[in-house]
Design an enzyme around this catalytic site. Structure first.
Site, PDB file in Angstrom:
ATOM      1  N   ARG A 195      36.755  74.283  28.706  1.00  6.26           N
ATOM      2  CA  ARG A 195      36.455  72.904  28.291  1.00  6.26           C
ATOM      3  C   ARG A 195      36.319  72.849  26.766  1.00  6.26           C
ATOM      4  O   ARG A 195      36.332  73.861  26.085  1.00  6.26           O
ATOM      5  CB  ARG A 195      35.163  72.419  28.945  1.00  6.26           C
ATOM      6  N   ASP A 250      32.463  87.491  31.953  1.00 11.46           N
ATOM      7  CA  ASP A 250      31.318  87.361  31.053  1.00 11.46           C
ATOM      8  C   ASP A 250      31.659  88.169  29.810  1.00 11.46           C
ATOM      9  O   ASP A 250      31.752  89.402  29.868  1.00 11.46           O
ATOM     10  CB  ASP A 250      30.069  87.910  31.740  1.00 11.46           C
ATOM     11  N   SER A 271      30.440  78.103  12.699  1.00 10.92           N
ATOM     12  CA  SER A 271      29.914  76.738  12.765  1.00 10.92           C
ATOM     13  C   SER A 271      29.299  76.375  11.427  1.00 10.92           C
ATOM     14  O   SER A 271      28.846  77.247  10.671  1.00 10.92           O
ATOM     15  CB  SER A 271      28.843  76.638  13.859  1.00 10.92           C
ATOM     16  N   TYR A 313      21.307  80.385  17.090  1.00  9.43           N
ATOM     17  CA  TYR A 313      22.700  79.956  16.945  1.00  9.43           C
ATOM     18  C   TYR A 313      23.180  80.107  15.501  1.00  9.43           C
ATOM     19  O   TYR A 313      24.276  80.612  15.251  1.00  9.43           O
ATOM     20  CB  TYR A 313      22.817  78.506  17.407  1.00  9.43           C
ATOM     21  N   ALA A 346      23.695  83.767  14.701  1.00 10.75           N
ATOM     22  CA  ALA A 346      24.893  84.290  15.362  1.00 10.75           C
ATOM     23  C   ALA A 346      26.161  83.830  14.649  1.00 10.75           C
ATOM     24  O   ALA A 346      27.082  84.617  14.416  1.00 10.75           O
ATOM     25  CB  ALA A 346      24.918  83.863  16.824  1.00 10.75           C
ATOM     26  N   LYS A 347      26.204  82.553  14.295  1.00 10.72           N
ATOM     27  CA  LYS A 347      27.395  82.012  13.646  1.00 10.72           C
ATOM     28  C   LYS A 347      27.575  82.559  12.233  1.00 10.72           C
ATOM     29  O   LYS A 347      28.707  82.761  11.770  1.00 10.72           O
ATOM     30  CB  LYS A 347      27.335  80.489  13.631  1.00 10.72           C
TER      31      LYS A 347
END
Length: 253
Positions: A16, A63, A142, A154, A157-158
């Site tokens: 998606r 996964d 991001s 987040y 991580a980005k």
């Protein structure tokens, strides 16, 4: 113009949003696409849609934070479509919360999917790329890599993916492999819809507020990111490597 050679791509998180849009765009570019997602049935829906449009794709459940599942997924793509030489590490999750409310599980889940997942997928796919003497890796970073309230996990991580990308570019360049990161700004996806719910806003109001702060005066769509990825994974992008490209409708500080 010379005919574009058939290349095999893998897109993680391809069921998606940005992943599905990217899988469809790469298929439209003539790529055979391995669509990988946690839920195999969802991955197959994207693959079936590509096939219905005349493309070539296979849907695989895996996964990305599990080394054995990653190895099996890459091997399946290689067996059914051919050696994968394009990899888009798009799989991602959010577990947003302010630092004092964030659990260890919130932190580990986000790190495992984004960072460990991209590492495992890249390590598995590069074996095919270096053998073929051609490779394209695109990691999804991001604008949150620059910091964002409620997203310590987040954002970290980005930001980590940007350093990971630059290192891949240095290590793999001599084998004909490029590595770049695309860092989206506000894109209309289920993930941004979830963020709106977290902050207690209607999604339409949330989008309008975002658009008002973006120079081009609109929010992004998954296709905006897919278009950039299509270039970076193409034949003409061989001298672009180690870059972080913000696709955000304007400059970011």
């Amino acid at each position: 113009m010379a005919e574009t050679p058939r290349r095999v791509a893998i897109v993680t998180g391809g069921a998606r949003g940005i992943g599905a849009a990217t899988a469809r765009r790469l298929a439209a570019e003539g790529r055979a696409v391995g669509v990988v997602d946690l839920n195999e049935a969802d991955a197959k829906k994207t693959a079936d849609a590509i096939a219905a449009d005349g493309g070539e794709a296979v849907g695989i459940g895996a996964d990305v934070s599990d080394a054995d599942q990653v190895a099996a997924a890459v091997a399946t793509v290689a067996e059914r479509l051919g050696p994968p030489v394009i990899l888009v590490n798009n799989a991602g999750v959010i577990r947003d919360n302010l630092l004092f409310k964030m659990t260890e599980e919130d932190w580990d889940t986000v790190m495992n999917v984004h960072l460990r997942g991209s590492f495992l997928m890249s390590r598995a796919a590069q074996a095919h790329m270096t053998k073929e003497g051609f490779g394209r890796i695109v990691n999804l970073s991001s604008s949150s890599a620059q910091g964002n309230r409620g997203q310590a996990n987040y954002s970290a991580a980005k930001a980590g993916l940007q350093g990971f990308t630059k290192t891949l570019a240095i290590e793999l360049g001599k084998f004909g492999v490029t590595a770049n990161a695309v860092a989206p700004g506000f894109i209309e996806t289920e993930m941004t819809k979830a963020t709106a719910e977290r902050v207690g806003m209607e999604f339409e109001a949330f989008k309008k507020a975002a658009a008002d702060s973006i120079p081009v005066r609109r929010t992004g769509r998954p296709e905006d990111i897919a278009n950039t990825i299509a270039f970076l994974t193409g034949e003409d992008a061989g001298f672009v490597s180690g870059q972080v490209i913000y696709v955000a409708g304007g400059p970011l500080d």
